[in-house]
Write a protein that holds these residues in place. Structure first.
Motif, PDB file in Angstrom:
ATOM      1  N   ASN A  44       0.814  -1.212   0.000  1.00 22.80           N
ATOM      2  CA  ASN A  44       0.000   0.000   0.000  1.00 22.80           C
ATOM      3  C   ASN A  44       0.850   1.265   0.000  1.00 22.80           C
ATOM      4  N   PRO A  45       1.764   1.455   0.962  1.00 21.30           N
ATOM      5  CA  PRO A  45       2.635   2.635   0.896  1.00 21.30           C
ATOM      6  C   PRO A  45       3.601   2.595  -0.275  1.00 21.30           C
ATOM      7  N   LEU A  46       3.958   1.387  -0.716  1.00 19.41           N
ATOM      8  CA  LEU A  46       4.875   1.283  -1.851  1.00 19.41           C
ATOM      9  C   LEU A  46       4.215   1.805  -3.131  1.00 19.41           C
ATOM     10  N   ILE A  47       2.978   1.395  -3.367  1.00  9.96           N
ATOM     11  CA  ILE A  47       2.243   1.883  -4.543  1.00  9.96           C
ATOM     12  C   ILE A  47       2.012   3.381  -4.434  1.00  9.96           C
ATOM     13  N   THR A  48       1.722   3.860  -3.216  1.00 13.24           N
ATOM     14  CA  THR A  48       1.523   5.298  -3.011  1.00 13.24           C
ATOM     15  C   THR A  48       2.785   6.075  -3.354  1.00 13.24           C
ATOM     16  N   ALA A  49       3.943   5.554  -2.932  1.00 16.52           N
ATOM     17  CA  ALA A  49       5.209   6.231  -3.217  1.00 16.52           C
ATOM     18  C   ALA A  49       5.504   6.239  -4.717  1.00 16.52           C
ATOM     19  N   LEU A  50       5.272   5.112  -5.384  1.00 13.08           N
ATOM     20  CA  LEU A  50       5.508   5.042  -6.826  1.00 13.08           C
ATOM     21  C   LEU A  50       4.578   5.991  -7.583  1.00 13.08           C
ATOM     22  N   THR A  51       3.326   6.060  -7.141  1.00 10.58           N
ATOM     23  CA  THR A  51       2.368   6.969  -7.770  1.00 10.58           C
ATOM     24  C   THR A  51       2.775   8.423  -7.557  1.00 10.58           C
ATOM     25  N   ALA A  52       3.294   8.722  -6.369  1.00  6.45           N
ATOM     26  CA  ALA A  52       3.735  10.085  -6.078  1.00  6.45           C
ATOM     27  C   ALA A  52       4.905  10.481  -6.969  1.00  6.45           C
ATOM     28  N   ILE A  53       5.833   9.563  -7.185  1.00  3.71           N
ATOM     29  CA  ILE A  53       6.963   9.847  -8.074  1.00  3.71           C
ATOM     30  C   ILE A  53       6.466  10.093  -9.493  1.00  3.71           C
ATOM     31  N   GLU A  54       5.512   9.275  -9.920  1.00  4.56           N
ATOM     32  CA  GLU A  54       4.953   9.447 -11.265  1.00  4.56           C
ATOM     33  C   GLU A  54       4.280  10.814 -11.405  1.00  4.56           C
ATOM     34  N   ALA A  55       3.551  11.242 -10.372  1.00  8.24           N
ATOM     35  CA  ALA A  55       2.902  12.557 -10.410  1.00  8.24           C
ATOM     36  C   ALA A  55       3.947  13.669 -10.452  1.00  8.24           C
ATOM     37  N   GLU A  56       5.037  13.482  -9.731  1.00  8.22           N
ATOM     38  CA  GLU A  56       6.103  14.485  -9.737  1.00  8.22           C
ATOM     39  C   GLU A  56       6.755  14.570 -11.113  1.00  8.22           C
ATOM     40  N   VAL A  57       6.934  13.420 -11.748  1.00  5.57           N
ATOM     41  CA  VAL A  57       7.488  13.417 -13.108  1.00  5.57           C
ATOM     42  C   VAL A  57       6.558  14.148 -14.069  1.00  5.57           C
ATOM     43  N   GLY A  58       5.256  13.871 -13.959  1.00 11.78           N
ATOM     44  CA  GLY A  58       4.292  14.556 -14.814  1.00 11.78           C
ATOM     45  C   GLY A  58       4.329  16.057 -14.614  1.00 11.78           C
ATOM     46  N   GLN A  59       4.500  16.487 -13.375  1.00 11.74           N
ATOM     47  CA  GLN A  59       4.591  17.913 -13.081  1.00 11.74           C
ATOM     48  C   GLN A  59       5.851  18.508 -13.682  1.00 11.74           C
ATOM     49  N   ALA A  60       6.935  17.723 -13.664  1.00  7.47           N
ATOM     50  CA  ALA A  60       8.195  18.206 -14.236  1.00  7.47           C
ATOM     51  C   ALA A  60       8.110  18.313 -15.753  1.00  7.47           C
ATOM     52  N   ILE A  61       7.388  17.379 -16.377  1.00  9.37           N
ATOM     53  CA  ILE A  61       7.242  17.426 -17.834  1.00  9.37           C
ATOM     54  C   ILE A  61       6.405  18.614 -18.269  1.00  9.37           C
ATOM     55  N   ASP A  62       5.324  18.865 -17.524  1.00  8.96           N
ATOM     56  CA  ASP A  62       4.412  19.954 -17.884  1.00  8.96           C
ATOM     57  C   ASP A  62       4.053  20.755 -16.629  1.00  8.96           C
ATOM     58  N   PRO A  63       4.895  21.728 -16.252  1.00  6.71           N
ATOM     59  CA  PRO A  63       4.640  22.518 -15.042  1.00  6.71           C
ATOM     60  C   PRO A  63       3.328  23.291 -15.090  1.00  6.71           C
ATOM     61  N   ASP A  64       2.830  23.560 -16.298  1.00  2.85           N
ATOM     62  CA  ASP A  64       1.608  24.340 -16.449  1.00  2.85           C
ATOM     63  C   ASP A  64       0.376  23.454 -16.653  1.00  2.85           C
ATOM     64  N   SER A  65       0.469  22.212 -16.207  1.00  2.00           N
ATOM     65  CA  SER A  65      -0.629  21.273 -16.447  1.00  2.00           C
ATOM     66  C   SER A  65      -1.847  21.559 -15.589  1.00  2.00           C
ATOM     67  N   GLY A  66      -1.693  22.461 -14.626  1.00  7.04           N
ATOM     68  CA  GLY A  66      -2.824  22.812 -13.782  1.00  7.04           C
ATOM     69  C   GLY A  66      -2.950  21.941 -12.551  1.00  7.04           C
ATOM     70  N   SER A  67      -1.992  21.031 -12.349  1.00  7.04           N
ATOM     71  CA  SER A  67      -2.011  20.179 -11.158  1.00  7.04           C
ATOM     72  C   SER A  67      -1.355  20.930  -9.993  1.00  7.04           C
ATOM     73  N   VAL A  68      -0.953  20.198  -8.966  1.00  5.62           N
ATOM     74  CA  VAL A  68      -0.384  20.840  -7.785  1.00  5.62           C
ATOM     75  C   VAL A  68       0.965  21.475  -8.119  1.00  5.62           C
ATOM     76  N   PRO A  69       1.395  22.496  -7.355  1.00  8.67           N
ATOM     77  CA  PRO A  69       2.707  23.099  -7.576  1.00  8.67           C
ATOM     78  C   PRO A  69       3.833  22.084  -7.382  1.00  8.67           C
ATOM     79  N   VAL A  70       4.995  22.400  -7.957  1.00  9.87           N
ATOM     80  CA  VAL A  70       6.141  21.493  -7.887  1.00  9.87           C
ATOM     81  C   VAL A  70       6.515  21.197  -6.435  1.00  9.87           C
ATOM     82  N   THR A  71       6.553  22.230  -5.615  1.00  8.02           N
ATOM     83  CA  THR A  71       6.936  22.023  -4.216  1.00  8.02           C
ATOM     84  C   THR A  71       5.971  21.078  -3.495  1.00  8.02           C
TER      85      THR A  71
END
Length: 320
Positions: A44-71
């Motif tokens: 459960n926490p492992l999948i959560t951590a992997l998903t969080a990394i994926e979301a961070e990568v998506g934010q890095a690819i498109d900072p203006d995607s309208g999702s949460v801020p990078v920080t």
């Protein structure tokens, strides 16, 4: 009476020893079942951590995607990794698992550092490709999951945990497919990322084939009934057409977002079966605990009954 007591003593000792062995065996069974629940719960926490990394990568690819801020994205990833670190401390292989988490954190730091440098100066030469560093971080966390099957004392539990590992490995390959097709879509003149995506797709198919071979019959049926093999075959055909068309200089496309949706469904499936492991192990622990208590009570009753019978016999002989 002393002779009678001396004669009965070995029998009493044997009954007590049998009771002790029964209790010990029951406690071991309870511990094994509880350990299975703990191992399954790590996902459960492992999948959560992997998903969080994926979301961070998506934010890095498109900072203006309208999702949460990078920080905020980075803070969420750090919290998820910290939660994972706490959950693995009780594992027998906690030292090895902790080393993988530490390596994952180092890779995350490298990815962020290089991204920040590129944000300041796009022409700067970084020591590591930030997206390769993100991929390395994900692989280090999946390596934590790869340790879990060896921790299982039960072969069937180990098989189930290995099946979940295969889904996690397939997810890494799917991420590479998404990254490759996105990069190609941004610059269709270079088909190298598309070829890389096709290679990653092949790896994903092979890993999912291993999952089907390892998974329980019920899980394999759920996988097929979920339409995953059919949809993957369709995406494989679409990707092959895109590669052929792009190689011939013709218009080509691949629906990356739709494929991303299928991958998200796969993560949900992975979460569901890992929860099944936890639920089944917890139920088994409860059943073993209840059965153990009943056996202990019966054994204690037998000891007390034997003692009472011996006492009555002793008094009967003494009165004569």
């Amino acid at each position: 009476s002393t002779k009678l007591f001396t004669a009965a003593l070995p029998l009493v000792v044997a009954i007590v020893a049998l009771l002790a062995l029964t209790v010990r065996g029951d406690l071991n069974d309870v511990q094994r079942a509880e350990s299975g629940a703990e191992l399954g719960a790590v996902w459960n926490p492992l999948i959560t951590a992997l998903t969080a990394i994926e979301a961070e990568v998506g934010q890095a690819i498109d900072p203006d995607s309208g999702s949460v801020p990078v920080t905020d994205a980075r803070r969420a990833t750090d919290q998820a990794v910290n939660d994972l670190r706490e959950d693995i401390e009780s594992l027998g292989a906690s030292e090895a698992a902790g080393a993988h988490v530490t390596a994952g954190r180092s890779a995350l730091s490298a990815a962020r550092r290089n991204l920040d440098m590129l944000a300041i100066d796009a022409a700067v030469i970084t020591d590591t490709d930030p997206f390769e560093a993100y991929e390395l971080a994900s692989r280090e966390l999946v390596a934590v999951g790869q340790l879990l099957p060896s921790e299982a004392g039960d072969p069937e539990l180990g098989r189930q945990l290995l099946a979940v590992v295969k889904l996690a490995e397939a997810k890494l390959s799917a991420n590479a497919v998404i990254a490759g097709t996105q990069q190609w879509a941004a610059d269709p003149s270079d088909i190298t990322p598309l070829l890389t995506a096709r290679s990653a797709f092949s790896e994903m198919e092979a890993t999912l084939g291993e999952f089907e071979a390892i998974a329980t019959d019920e899980w394999a049926a759920q996988y097929r009934q979920g339409g995953f093999p059919t949809q993957l075959s369709q995406y494989r055909a679409d990707l092959d057409r895109a590669v052929r068309a792009a190689g011939a200089g013709q218009p080509a496309s691949f629906d990356t977002e739709s494929f991303r949706g299928l991958v998200a469904n796969g993560v949900q499936f992975q979460s569901a079966i890992s929860q099944e492991i936890v639920d089944a192990a917890s139920l088994e622990a409860d059943e073993v605990r209840t059965a153990s208590l009943i056996r202990i009570v019966i054994s204690l009753g037998a000891v007390l009954l034997a003692a009472l019978i011996a006492l009555f016999i002793t008094r009967s002989i003494t009165r004569r």
